[in-house]
Structure formats: structure tokens, C-alpha cells
Design a protein around this motif. Structure first.
Motif, short mmCIF file in Angstrom:
data_model
loop_
_atom_site.label_atom_id
_atom_site.label_comp_id
_atom_site.label_asym_id
_atom_site.label_seq_id
_atom_site.Cartn_x
_atom_site.Cartn_y
_atom_site.Cartn_z
N ARG A 188 -8.32 -1.52 6.87
CA ARG A 188 -7.67 -0.23 6.03
C ARG A 188 -7.09 -0.77 4.81
O ARG A 188 -6.36 -1.94 5.07
CB ARG A 188 -6.60 0.59 7.09
N VAL A 189 -7.37 -0.22 3.93
CA VAL A 189 -6.60 -0.66 2.50
C VAL A 189 -5.40 0.26 2.20
O VAL A 189 -5.75 1.65 2.32
CB VAL A 189 -7.58 -0.34 1.42
N GLY A 193 1.57 2.49 -0.90
CA GLY A 193 1.99 2.82 0.25
C GLY A 193 1.18 3.87 1.05
O GLY A 193 1.64 4.36 2.10
N ARG A 194 0.01 4.27 0.67
CA ARG A 194 -0.88 5.03 1.11
C ARG A 194 -2.23 4.47 1.35
O ARG A 194 -2.62 3.59 0.94
CB ARG A 194 -1.00 6.47 0.28
N THR A 238 -3.21 -4.84 1.87
CA THR A 238 -2.01 -3.94 1.25
C THR A 238 -2.12 -4.60 -0.23
O THR A 238 -1.90 -5.91 -0.45
CB THR A 238 -0.61 -4.35 1.73
N THR A 239 -2.16 -3.71 -1.41
CA THR A 239 -2.19 -4.14 -2.59
C THR A 239 -0.82 -4.71 -3.03
O THR A 239 0.36 -4.02 -2.73
CB THR A 239 -2.47 -3.01 -3.73
N LEU A 240 -0.71 -5.77 -3.91
CA LEU A 240 0.52 -6.63 -4.22
C LEU A 240 0.67 -6.67 -5.72
O LEU A 240 1.74 -6.28 -6.19
CB LEU A 240 0.75 -7.93 -3.62
N HIS A 241 -0.27 -6.83 -6.79
CA HIS A 241 -0.31 -7.11 -7.89
C HIS A 241 -1.74 -6.86 -8.55
O HIS A 241 -2.65 -6.82 -7.95
CB HIS A 241 0.26 -8.45 -8.06
#
Length: 341
Positions: A188-189, A193-194, A238-241
Motif C-alpha cells: 500500500r502506497v 498522508g493518504r 510512504t513517500t518522503l522526498h
């Protein structure tokens, strides 16, 4: 002379000519191999024993690119003398990495119609313990610091990260249980925050933390790339940068080295090396001015190692991780290094 006799004579002549041509090609190839093996300034490679643990000081293991009987084999040199004489293993890899006595070797399998590819898990003596099909051309490989997990990336459409028309598959396997996650698209990506869904997501360039749970990788979607933090237990990304490709986590787990697309550079050579502080998200450009298309390796917490094109296919270079200094070539005819103790 009858027609049948003429045909037989013609066939015999063609067979003789084909034999002469084949012999000439083989002779020229053998002469080229002998020449390349003794080419002045080329690395000296001899057969021997290669292991993924040494107990006698750090060593570098890599794919040997020098022409000769040991081309494409895993070879080893002392880490303190990376340009010294090489010991070859007879194990051939397109891409390789190792940690804690476990290796992953991405190989091609030559077939009558087309080549296929596989990922082979190796023990400390380079013996195969498991094998997995790879759905395309191998590109990246990593092993977690504990040796428990291995990952690889393959191109399944297109053949270059520089363009936009490509598709990748990034897989992770538990080397203890054999459980394979064939694609990170099963995770799950989480973006901004979503939960994020898109048909065009691609993942590549996995790098592992020391906790056997956390990893980092590149996510591409809608024409942009992101550094993502993966969780093997929660199966999330989870995306960071933004604008991060082929990340490589530092040994102390605090920084990620990666290639970043820089506006104004050629579309065929668009990258510059950077290091990202994971606590502050501050980027530091490294002193290598050339475009590097590689997932770099950390020699230690202060030093980055990477490949650039060379006379034999690729050479290895090093540069400080803090943006100071200048690039230095440490080994010719070499690619895909790993450091073992």
C-alpha cells in the motif's frame, strides 16, 4: 556433368567455405582473447577461491569486466588495494550484492530464441541456495545488512532509466523462508498522508535498513520520482522526498545517497549524485560532476563507490559523501561492488 552432380559439388564447396570462415572467426577470437589477457595496464585475473566472509580483513567483491576467460565472473581484491590482482570465482553475474555471508546474483540464461533471467541466492561459499525467475533485464541488486532479505529490480519495458518509456519490477525475498514478494506493487502506497492508487506506479532501487523491517526505494508516478520508506511487516510504502532515484542507505542508517535529475542536463545523462539527511531532509550535492547511472555503494559512512563507463564497460570511482574532495578512480573493468569482512 549431370545436374545432380553439379548440385553436390556446389553444396560441398559451400560447406568448405563455411568451415574456413568459422575457423577464421574462432582463430581471430582466440587471438583477441590472448591479446586482451596480456594487454599492458589491464587487471591481472587468476582463478581461485572467493567467499562472502573472510575473517581476515575487508575485501571487495565485484563483477569483473576485463576481457579474457574470467570476464563477468565474481572476483575479489583486498578493499585496501582495489586495483590489485584479482581472484576469480567461476560464478558469473550481471548484477551482484552481498552482506553477512549472503549474496544475490542476477544472471542471464541463454536460450535458443531469447535470453531469460534469474536471481540466484548464494551462501558464503557462492553455492546456490535458491533461484527465482526475473521477468526482465536485471538492473539493481541488494542484500539487507543481516543477510535475511535480498532484493532486485528488472526492466520489463524499455531499457534505460534516462527515458520515460520504461517499466520495472522490484522484488524482495526472505532468504530464510523463501517467501517472495515478486513486486512492490503489492504494498500500500501512502502519499501526502493518504492511500495512493495509480496505474503508472513503478518501483526500483531497494536498499535495506539494519532492523530487517525498514527499507527504502524509488517510486515513480505521473512523471515524478519519490523516495519511499517501506515497512516489510505493515507492507506499506510512504513517500518522503521528491526527485530521488536508486537510493542507497548509509551504514549508520542516517543518510541516503542517490541520483537526482538536474534541469539543464542532457536527457541521456540527466543525473547528479546527492546525499540526503533523513532527519533534516537536507540535500548535499557530491563532487562528481559526471552523470552517474548507478545505485551507489557506501564503502563506509564517509565514502561513496559507483560505476561509470570505461574502456572495458565500466570502472569504479569513489567520492566523499559530504560534498568535499573530488572523484577518484579505484578500479578499472569492474562493476557492482560489495564489501565483505
Amino acid at each position: 556433368m549431370t545436374l545432380r552432380t553439379r548440385i553436390l559439388v556446389l553444396i560441398s564447396a559451400l560447406v568448405v567455405l563455411a568451415g574456413v570462415a568459422t575457423a577464421s572467426v574462432l582463430h581471430a577470437s582466440a587471438r583477441a582473447d590472448r591479446k586482451n589477457q596480456t594487454q599492458p595496464g589491464g587487471p591481472r585475473v587468476t582463478a581461485g577461491t572467493v567467499a562472502l566472509t573472510t575473517g581476515s580483513g575487508s575485501r571487495m567483491i565485484f563483477r569483473n569486466m576485463a576481457w579474457g576467460p574470467h570476464r563477468d565472473e565474481l572476483t575479489t581484491v583486498p578493499a585496501s588495494n582495489p586495483s590489485g590482482p584479482r581472484t576469480a570465482s567461476k560464478v558469473k553475474c550481471l548484477r551482484f550484492y552481498a552482506a553477512a555471508g549472503t549474496g544475490v546474483c542476477l544472471q542471464s540464461v541463454h536460450g535458443p530464441v531469447q535470453d531469460t533471467y534469474r536471481a540466484v541466492i548464494l551462501d558464503t561459499r557462492l553455492r546456490q541456495t535458491a533461484r527465482y525467475d526475473v521477468p526482465g533485464i536485471p538492473s539493481r541488486a541488494r542484500v539487507s545488512p543481516s543477510g535475511r532479505y535480498a532484493a532486485w529490480t528488472a526492466f520489463v519495458g524499455g531499457d534505460s532509466y534516462a527515458g520515460t518509456n520504461f517499466s520495472t519490477r522490484a522484488a524482495i525475498v526472505d532468504t530464510r523462508t523463501g517467501k517472495l514478494t515478486p513486486s512492490l506493487e503489492a504494498f500500500r502506497v501512502v502519499k501526502d498522508g493518504r492511500t495512493y492508487h495509480a496505474a503508472d506506479v513503478n518501483f526500483w532501487g531497494v536498499t535495506f535498513a539494519a532492523d530487517d523491517r525498514t527499507f527504502y526505494a524509488t517510486l515513480a508516478t505521473k512523471g515524478r520520482t519519490y523516495l519511499v520508506r517501506g515497512d516489510l511487516l505493515a507492507r506499506t510504502l510512504t513517500t518522503l522526498h521528491t526527485n530521488v532515484e536508486c537510493p542507497s542507505l548509509s551504514p549508520d542508517g542516517t543518510r541516503v545517497a542517490y541520483k537526482k535529475r538536474v534541469p539543464g542536463l542532457s536527457k541521456d545523462a540527466p543525473w547528479h549524485l546527492y546525499v540526503l539527511d533523513l532527519r533534516t531532509m537536507r540535500e548535499t550535492p557530491l563532487a562528481e560532476s559526471r552523470s552517474v547511472d548507478d545505485q551507489v555503494v557506501w564503502r563506509d559512512d564517509r565514502t561513496i563507490v559507483y560505476a561509470l563507463p570505461g574502456d572495458y564497460g565500466a570502472d569504479l570511482y569513489t567520492v566523499p559523501s559530504d560534498g568535499t574532495g573530488k572523484p577518484r578512480r579505484i578500479s578499472t573493468a569492474a562493476v557492482s561492488p560489495a564489501y565483505v569482512n
